[in-house]
Write a protein that holds these residues in place. Structure first.
Motif, PDB file in Angstrom:
ATOM      1  N   PHE A  93       0.634  -1.021   0.374  1.00 13.65           N
ATOM      2  CA  PHE A  93      -0.291  -0.337  -0.049  1.00 13.65           C
ATOM      3  C   PHE A  93       1.060   1.532  -0.285  1.00 13.65           C
ATOM      4  O   PHE A  93       2.058   0.762   0.050  1.00 13.65           O
ATOM      5  CB  PHE A  93      -1.415   0.147   1.169  1.00 13.65           C
ATOM      6  N   HIS A  94       0.191   2.655  -0.523  1.00  8.21           N
ATOM      7  CA  HIS A  94       1.469   3.330  -0.525  1.00  8.21           C
ATOM      8  C   HIS A  94       0.302   4.834  -0.242  1.00  8.21           C
ATOM      9  O   HIS A  94       1.477   5.717  -0.241  1.00  8.21           O
ATOM     10  CB  HIS A  94       1.595   3.643  -2.126  1.00  8.21           C
ATOM     11  N   GLU A  95      -0.702   4.713   0.352  1.00  9.08           N
ATOM     12  CA  GLU A  95      -1.221   5.824   0.977  1.00  9.08           C
ATOM     13  C   GLU A  95      -2.485   5.510   2.187  1.00  9.08           C
ATOM     14  O   GLU A  95      -2.605   4.265   2.246  1.00  9.08           O
ATOM     15  CB  GLU A  95      -2.250   6.439  -0.364  1.00  9.08           C
ATOM     16  N   ILE A  96      -1.828   6.525   2.820  1.00  7.82           N
ATOM     17  CA  ILE A  96      -3.007   6.484   3.998  1.00  7.82           C
ATOM     18  C   ILE A  96      -4.027   7.692   4.264  1.00  7.82           C
ATOM     19  O   ILE A  96      -3.143   8.483   3.885  1.00  7.82           O
ATOM     20  CB  ILE A  96      -2.768   6.761   5.485  1.00  7.82           C
ATOM     21  N   ILE A  97      -4.605   7.353   3.963  1.00 14.57           N
ATOM     22  CA  ILE A  97      -5.711   8.770   3.713  1.00 14.57           C
ATOM     23  C   ILE A  97      -7.061   8.700   5.485  1.00 14.57           C
ATOM     24  O   ILE A  97      -7.447   8.052   5.941  1.00 14.57           O
ATOM     25  CB  ILE A  97      -7.296   8.337   2.870  1.00 14.57           C
ATOM     26  N   LEU A  98      -6.627   9.641   5.569  1.00 13.74           N
ATOM     27  CA  LEU A  98      -6.943  11.035   6.695  1.00 13.74           C
ATOM     28  C   LEU A  98      -8.466  11.375   6.547  1.00 13.74           C
ATOM     29  O   LEU A  98      -8.769  12.778   5.739  1.00 13.74           O
ATOM     30  CB  LEU A  98      -6.231  12.074   7.889  1.00 13.74           C
ATOM     31  N   TYR A  99      -9.624  11.120   6.964  1.00 14.72           N
ATOM     32  CA  TYR A  99     -10.824  11.333   7.027  1.00 14.72           C
ATOM     33  C   TYR A  99     -11.022  12.376   8.767  1.00 14.72           C
ATOM     34  O   TYR A  99     -10.028  12.805   9.833  1.00 14.72           O
ATOM     35  CB  TYR A  99     -11.831  10.955   7.441  1.00 14.72           C
ATOM     36  N   GLY A 100     -11.936  13.582   8.365  1.00 12.72           N
ATOM     37  CA  GLY A 100     -12.328  14.990   9.666  1.00 12.72           C
ATOM     38  C   GLY A 100     -12.560  14.177  10.862  1.00 12.72           C
ATOM     39  O   GLY A 100     -12.543  14.189  11.932  1.00 12.72           O
ATOM     40  N   ASP A 101     -13.655  12.703  10.357  1.00 14.31           N
ATOM     41  CA  ASP A 101     -14.327  12.364  11.614  1.00 14.31           C
ATOM     42  C   ASP A 101     -14.690  11.046  11.260  1.00 14.31           C
ATOM     43  O   ASP A 101     -14.277  10.444  10.444  1.00 14.31           O
ATOM     44  CB  ASP A 101     -15.648  12.739  11.183  1.00 14.31           C
ATOM     45  N   ALA A 136     -10.086   8.204  10.984  1.00 14.88           N
ATOM     46  CA  ALA A 136     -10.175   8.833  11.028  1.00 14.88           C
ATOM     47  C   ALA A 136      -9.371  10.085  12.382  1.00 14.88           C
ATOM     48  O   ALA A 136      -8.834   9.369  12.951  1.00 14.88           O
ATOM     49  CB  ALA A 136     -11.637   8.734  11.400  1.00 14.88           C
ATOM     50  N   TRP A 137      -8.977  10.909  11.583  1.00 19.26           N
ATOM     51  CA  TRP A 137      -8.382  12.284  12.528  1.00 19.26           C
ATOM     52  C   TRP A 137      -8.434  11.747  13.829  1.00 19.26           C
ATOM     53  O   TRP A 137      -7.337  12.220  14.776  1.00 19.26           O
ATOM     54  CB  TRP A 137      -8.086  13.215  11.476  1.00 19.26           C
ATOM     55  N   PRO A 138      -9.282  12.126  14.477  1.00 16.19           N
ATOM     56  CA  PRO A 138     -10.279  12.433  15.379  1.00 16.19           C
ATOM     57  C   PRO A 138      -9.046  11.211  16.230  1.00 16.19           C
ATOM     58  O   PRO A 138      -8.822  11.581  17.763  1.00 16.19           O
ATOM     59  CB  PRO A 138     -11.210  12.318  15.844  1.00 16.19           C
ATOM     60  N   GLY A 139      -9.508   9.653  15.658  1.00 17.91           N
ATOM     61  CA  GLY A 139      -8.961   8.151  16.460  1.00 17.91           C
ATOM     62  C   GLY A 139      -7.799   8.373  16.851  1.00 17.91           C
ATOM     63  O   GLY A 139      -6.791   8.000  17.859  1.00 17.91           O
ATOM     64  N   VAL A 140      -6.899   9.285  15.058  1.00 17.80           N
ATOM     65  CA  VAL A 140      -5.503   9.314  15.413  1.00 17.80           C
ATOM     66  C   VAL A 140      -4.884  10.502  16.240  1.00 17.80           C
ATOM     67  O   VAL A 140      -3.986   9.730  17.399  1.00 17.80           O
ATOM     68  CB  VAL A 140      -4.373   9.611  14.121  1.00 17.80           C
ATOM     69  N   LEU A 141      -5.656  11.351  16.207  1.00 28.93           N
ATOM     70  CA  LEU A 141      -5.505  12.503  17.537  1.00 28.93           C
ATOM     71  C   LEU A 141      -5.178  11.737  19.346  1.00 28.93           C
ATOM     72  O   LEU A 141      -4.361  11.829  19.938  1.00 28.93           O
ATOM     73  CB  LEU A 141      -6.160  13.422  17.445  1.00 28.93           C
TER      74      LEU A 141
END
Length: 263
Positions: A93-101, A136-141
């Motif tokens: 895989f080459h990409e990580i897609i980050l959603y705002g929620d 989901a970016w909040p989960g990353v944070l």
């Protein structure tokens, strides 16, 4: 003369150096890195730089990425690979897609009677076979502490699992590990967790009940616990901890115990 791969890595590291104060801010936000040796810290930073050059981070609406944010994600992604330097573990895989929620994802499941069920599920992360990782970016944070939760580690554990094909809870094991030992530990714990939940669906299990969904989720959830709550994993399933310790070639419980003893 260095092999070409090593030469390219050295060249990449030389061209993309990280200021010590920037790495220090990232480290302060990630308690699960506490207890790493100076050498481990250096190797982790190098692997983060290489990871960010090899993968594309695609930020969707609601996500703003700067150098610190990218390193914050990369450090969590690379921690599981800290002692695994003999294989390109995140290939495919080459990409990580980050959603705002959290995001809606179409789901389908064929039950034992052959009926296919289709629905929309709300997810904080997904890992697609031969496709991107979605977070989901909040989960990353919210990840990075000793709190039995780490979204990047969970989803990237699925990618490790998929190296052998479909996700089934069995990543490629090292030559000094036995599949029979792995299967005995994992299946035994998986069955035990399901027995608890069958007896009481609302049982307060030591391990997140989501691990009982299937063997792939069991591996991903216990990988989260291995790095972010190793004491709870050992309490619940010591044989699983031993297998993950052999697989990841790390001992987060020893790091946590040393930190607690120093308080």
């Amino acid at each position: 003369m260095w092999p070409f791969g090593n030469w390219l890595k050295r060249r990449t590291l030389a061209r993309h150096q990280v200021a010590p104060e920037l790495w220090g801010r990232v480290r302060e936000r990630l308690p699960i890195l506490d207890g790493l040796s100076a050498e481990e810290d250096r190797r982790l930073l190098d692997s983060c730089i290489l990871f960010l050059q090899a993968k594309t981070l695609t930020a969707l609406e609601g996500v703003e990425l700067d150098d610190e944010s990218c390193l914050f994600l990369a450090a969590q992604a690379q921690l599981p690979l800290l002692a695994l330097d003999d294989l390109d573990w995140y290939r495919g895989f080459h990409e990580i897609i980050l959603y705002g929620d959290d995001f809606i994802s179409p789901q389908k499941h064929r039950d034992a009677s052959g009926i296919e069920h289709v629905w929309d599920g709300e997810h904080s992360g997904e890992a697609w076979s031969q496709g991107p990782v979605i977070l989901a970016w909040p989960g990353v944070l919210s990840s990075g502490g000793w709190e039995a939760y780490n979204l990047p580690i969970h989803e990237l554990a699925h990618k490790l699992d998929m190296l052998g094909g479909d996700a089934n809870g069995l990543p490629p094991l090292h030559s000094d590990m036995r599949i029979s030992d792995w299967a005995s530990a994992m299946q035994g714990a998986f069955d035990d967790l399901n027995r608890q939940l069958d007896a009481d669906p609302d049982a307060e299990t030591v391990i997140d009940p989501y691990a009982a969904e299937n063997p792939a989720e069991f591996f991903a959830v216990t990988s989260e616990y291995f790095f972010s709550a190793p004491d709870l994993l050992v309490e619940a399933y010591p044989d699983v901890y031993r297998q993950l310790k052999a697989f990841y070639r790390q001992d987060p419980l020893a790091r946590l115990a040393a930190l607690q003893a120093a308080l």
